[in-house]
Structure formats: structure tokens, C-alpha cells
Write a protein that holds these residues in place. Structure first.
Motif: not given
Length: 135
Positions: A83-97
Motif C-alpha cells: 500500500x503506497x502513495x508513490x507513482x514509481x512503478x519500476x521501483x515497486x516492481x524491483x522491490x517485489x522481485x
């Protein structure tokens, strides 16, 4: 780093096995409960979406005011939810991986019972470091 970020890992049986408030916003008990409620409310949406796509990263599956729920579903149907309020989709994907890699290492531990709570301080430290790096 996102101002508000709450990360949770939910087992295939809908039991939370790891939770962390990883945002830089001040921690409030009331906000923590609200974040948990939003994430658990999104589980039904995730359940439906998981069977309609072969992608592991489901991007933004739900929104609540200015907060967004992003989800990563593992092959074993464990859900990594942020759950977040940022728009950094690439960073979120890298975080998940990278968190998925850590989770697999936990699963490979012969002393860990799959589906039980993750209590490792090493895992918690690594997840928080990844959150600072990517979110």
C-alpha cells in the motif's frame, strides 16, 4: 521513499505471515489499522485477477483516496502486497522481485514451516533496506 507504505505478505490461505510499515510518514496506531483494512479488502480483487493473467506483478489493483495497492503473486499463490502513495512503478516492481527472492530463501530454510509467520530479524532488516532503496 514513499510517505506512506505498508507491506504485507499473505499466504495462500489468506493468513498474513509478514507485515511492515516501511514508509517515512510518522507511525500511528490508527493509520496502521486502516492500512491493514485496505490491504485485506483488496484480497478479493487480487484473487480474481490472479486467475485471469499469467503475470506475477499485478500493478495497481485497488485505490483508496490517494493510496494505491500494488500486488505481486508468487507461483505458490502467496501475495506480496504494498500500500503506497508513490507513482514509481519500476521501483515497486524491483522491490517485489527482490523481496520474492528473500521469501524463496526463507522457504528453503528447513526450519521454516511454510505458511507460518516470518519472524526473522534478518528478513525484516533486508525488506526495510529494499524499501528505502526502491520506494
Amino acid at each position: 521513499m514513499a510517505n506512506t507504505a505498508c507491506f504485507i505478505i499473505v499466504s495462500r490461505n489468506d493468513i498474513p505471515i509478514y507485515e511492515a510499515e516501511v514508509g517515512s510518514a510518522p507511525k500511528k496506531e490508527e493509520a496502521a489499522h486502516k492500512h491493514q483494512f485496505i490491504l485485506h479488502a483488496a484480497l478479493d480483487i487480487v484473487q480474481d485477477l490472479a486467475w485471469t493473467t499469467s503475470a506475477m506483478f499485478l500493478k495497481a489493483v485497488d485505490r483508496f483516496n490517494d493510496l494505491v495497492v500494488s500486488v505481486y503473486v508468487t507461483a505458490g499463490h502467496t501475495r506480496l502486497m504494498l500500500l503506497h502513495d508513490s507513482r514509481n512503478e519500476d521501483g515497486i516492481k524491483s522491490f517485489f522481485q527482490e523481496v520474492h527472492e528473500l521469501y524463496v530463501k526463507i522457504l528453503l530454510n528447513p526450519l521454516y514451516l511454510p505458511g507460518s509467520r516470518i519472524t526473522s530479524s534478518h528478513f525484516d532488516t533486508k525488506v526495510r533496506a529494499l524499501a528505502r532503496k526502491y520506494l
